[in-house]
Design a protein around this motif. Structure first.
Motif, PDB file in Angstrom:
ATOM      1  N   UNK A 127       5.305   4.790 -18.406  1.00 24.34           N
ATOM      2  CA  UNK A 127       5.181   5.904 -19.344  1.00 24.34           C
ATOM      3  C   UNK A 127       5.639   5.536 -20.751  1.00 24.34           C
ATOM      4  N   UNK A 128       6.521   4.551 -20.865  1.00 23.71           N
ATOM      5  CA  UNK A 128       7.037   4.150 -22.177  1.00 23.71           C
ATOM      6  C   UNK A 128       6.273   2.981 -22.802  1.00 23.71           C
ATOM      7  N   UNK A 129       5.437   2.318 -22.019  1.00 23.49           N
ATOM      8  CA  UNK A 129       4.668   1.173 -22.512  1.00 23.49           C
ATOM      9  C   UNK A 129       3.278   1.622 -22.951  1.00 23.49           C
ATOM     10  N   UNK A 130       2.979   1.440 -24.200  1.00 27.15           N
ATOM     11  CA  UNK A 130       1.638   1.763 -24.705  1.00 27.15           C
ATOM     12  C   UNK A 130       0.633   0.788 -24.089  1.00 27.15           C
ATOM     13  N   UNK A 131      -0.533   1.251 -23.760  1.00 30.13           N
ATOM     14  CA  UNK A 131      -1.614   0.420 -23.193  1.00 30.13           C
ATOM     15  C   UNK A 131      -1.187  -0.270 -21.904  1.00 30.13           C
ATOM     16  N   UNK A 132      -0.675   0.519 -20.968  1.00 28.43           N
ATOM     17  CA  UNK A 132      -0.195  -0.070 -19.715  1.00 28.43           C
ATOM     18  C   UNK A 132      -0.804   0.618 -18.504  1.00 28.43           C
ATOM     19  N   UNK A 133      -0.758  -0.094 -17.384  1.00 27.60           N
ATOM     20  CA  UNK A 133      -1.156   0.445 -16.089  1.00 27.60           C
ATOM     21  C   UNK A 133      -0.016   0.211 -15.111  1.00 27.60           C
ATOM     22  N   UNK A 134       0.088   1.098 -14.128  1.00 23.95           N
ATOM     23  CA  UNK A 134       1.075   0.945 -13.069  1.00 23.95           C
ATOM     24  C   UNK A 134       0.324   0.723 -11.765  1.00 23.95           C
ATOM     25  N   UNK A 135       0.714  -0.309 -11.043  1.00 22.65           N
ATOM     26  CA  UNK A 135       0.069  -0.635  -9.766  1.00 22.65           C
ATOM     27  C   UNK A 135       1.140  -0.716  -8.685  1.00 22.65           C
ATOM     28  N   UNK A 136       1.053   0.172  -7.717  1.00 14.16           N
ATOM     29  CA  UNK A 136       2.001   0.205  -6.606  1.00 14.16           C
ATOM     30  C   UNK A 136       1.417  -0.632  -5.473  1.00 14.16           C
ATOM     31  N   UNK A 137       2.084  -1.731  -5.157  1.00  6.88           N
ATOM     32  CA  UNK A 137       1.585  -2.641  -4.136  1.00  6.88           C
ATOM     33  C   UNK A 137       1.374  -1.983  -2.787  1.00  6.88           C
ATOM     34  N   UNK A 138       2.254  -1.056  -2.421  1.00  8.39           N
ATOM     35  CA  UNK A 138       2.089  -0.370  -1.134  1.00  8.39           C
ATOM     36  C   UNK A 138       0.792   0.426  -1.097  1.00  8.39           C
ATOM     37  N   UNK A 139       0.420   1.027  -2.215  1.00 10.24           N
ATOM     38  CA  UNK A 139      -0.822   1.796  -2.263  1.00 10.24           C
ATOM     39  C   UNK A 139      -2.049   0.884  -2.263  1.00 10.24           C
ATOM     40  N   UNK A 140      -1.920  -0.246  -2.927  1.00  7.44           N
ATOM     41  CA  UNK A 140      -3.043  -1.186  -3.005  1.00  7.44           C
ATOM     42  C   UNK A 140      -3.415  -1.715  -1.621  1.00  7.44           C
ATOM     43  N   UNK A 141      -2.428  -1.915  -0.750  1.00  7.10           N
ATOM     44  CA  UNK A 141      -2.715  -2.455   0.585  1.00  7.10           C
ATOM     45  C   UNK A 141      -2.593  -1.398   1.684  1.00  7.10           C
ATOM     46  N   UNK A 142      -2.708  -0.136   1.311  1.00  7.41           N
ATOM     47  CA  UNK A 142      -2.698   0.940   2.313  1.00  7.41           C
ATOM     48  C   UNK A 142      -4.103   1.050   2.900  1.00  7.41           C
ATOM     49  N   UNK A 143      -4.399   0.187   3.854  1.00  9.04           N
ATOM     50  CA  UNK A 143      -5.730   0.079   4.445  1.00  9.04           C
ATOM     51  C   UNK A 143      -5.645   0.259   5.959  1.00  9.04           C
ATOM     52  N   UNK A 144      -6.681   0.853   6.522  1.00 13.00           N
ATOM     53  CA  UNK A 144      -6.734   1.037   7.956  1.00 13.00           C
ATOM     54  C   UNK A 144      -8.105   0.587   8.451  1.00 13.00           C
ATOM     55  N   UNK A 145      -8.204  -0.505   9.182  1.00  9.43           N
ATOM     56  CA  UNK A 145      -7.108  -1.339   9.663  1.00  9.43           C
ATOM     57  C   UNK A 145      -6.561  -2.234   8.547  1.00  9.43           C
ATOM     58  N   UNK A 146      -5.330  -2.713   8.718  1.00 11.91           N
ATOM     59  CA  UNK A 146      -4.751  -3.588   7.700  1.00 11.91           C
ATOM     60  C   UNK A 146      -5.459  -4.941   7.657  1.00 11.91           C
ATOM     61  N   UNK A 147      -5.464  -5.581   6.484  1.00 16.23           N
ATOM     62  CA  UNK A 147      -6.099  -6.909   6.385  1.00 16.23           C
ATOM     63  C   UNK A 147      -5.314  -7.946   7.187  1.00 16.23           C
ATOM     64  N   UNK A 148      -6.008  -9.014   7.560  1.00 13.15           N
ATOM     65  CA  UNK A 148      -5.357 -10.081   8.325  1.00 13.15           C
ATOM     66  C   UNK A 148      -4.195 -10.700   7.551  1.00 13.15           C
ATOM     67  N   UNK A 149      -4.404 -10.951   6.264  1.00 12.39           N
ATOM     68  CA  UNK A 149      -3.356 -11.525   5.418  1.00 12.39           C
ATOM     69  C   UNK A 149      -3.072 -10.527   4.296  1.00 12.39           C
ATOM     70  N   UNK A 150      -2.125  -9.641   4.559  1.00 14.63           N
ATOM     71  CA  UNK A 150      -1.836  -8.555   3.630  1.00 14.63           C
ATOM     72  C   UNK A 150      -1.414  -9.052   2.250  1.00 14.63           C
ATOM     73  N   UNK A 151      -0.615 -10.102   2.197  1.00 14.31           N
ATOM     74  CA  UNK A 151      -0.130 -10.612   0.914  1.00 14.31           C
ATOM     75  C   UNK A 151      -1.284 -11.179   0.088  1.00 14.31           C
TER      76      UNK A 151
END
Length: 170
Positions: A22-46
């Motif tokens: 919120x304080x950084x101009x021209x920024x994005x926030x990426x939550x790793x838990x949300x990015x890999x919230x997949x069903x079924x999970x990938x074989x290599x999550x990292x």
């Protein structure tokens, strides 16, 4: 600049990432838990997480965003090295700073208990066990490439001010 916030469950990664974003101009926030919230999970999550983060950052950079704040739990220096490598393929000039969030264990557990009050599912025992395991991994290897130690005992607005100063962005 790409700012990575690493730390155990309940330490405040998401809260700090949101406040910083919120304080950084021209920024994005990426939550790793949300990015890999997949069903079924990938074989290599990292690897899936890192590839997806690289794609998202490239996309956001093309749209004019200059900074990314990423929060997630990484348990090994090799995982962060892999993230750096994949992000360099997207932007060889981007500066990546990784912070290992720290907090006394009692305060970490208090934060977990407080957030449980707002949840529909009672996961307090699972979260206590998870935080104990994650803290053991992270803090046993402090200084080994899991991020620059950064104490998060203060309120988010103070933490953001300290981070911006450390990053020469304030």
């Amino acid at each position: 600049m790409i700012i990575v916030l690493n730390g155990p469950l309940g330490i405040g990664k998401s809260t700090l990432a949101e406040a910083l974003h919120e304080q950084l101009e021209s920024s994005v926030m990426l939550d790793g838990d949300h990015v890999v919230a997949l069903n079924p999970p990938p074989d290599d999550e990292v690897a899936y997480l890192h590839d997806t983060l690289a794609l998202l950052i490239a996309h956001h950079q093309r749209a004019g965003y200059r900074h990314a704040v990423i929060n997630h739990y990484w348990s090994a220096p090799e995982q962060l090295d892999d993230l750096r490598s994949r992000l360099r393929r997207v932007d060889d000039d981007a500066e990546l700073r990784c912070f290992l969030l720290t907090l006394p264990e009692a305060e970490n557990l208090r934060r977990i208990a407080r957030r449980q009050q707002a949840r529909a599912l009672d996961e307090v025992e699972f979260e206590r066990e998870t935080v104990a395991a994650e803290r053991a991994v992270l803090y046993a290897h402090a200084g080994s490439g899991l991020g620059e130690p950064f104490d998060v005992s203060d309120p988010p607005e103070m933490l953001v001010a300290r981070l911006l100063e450390l990053l020469n962005l304030g």
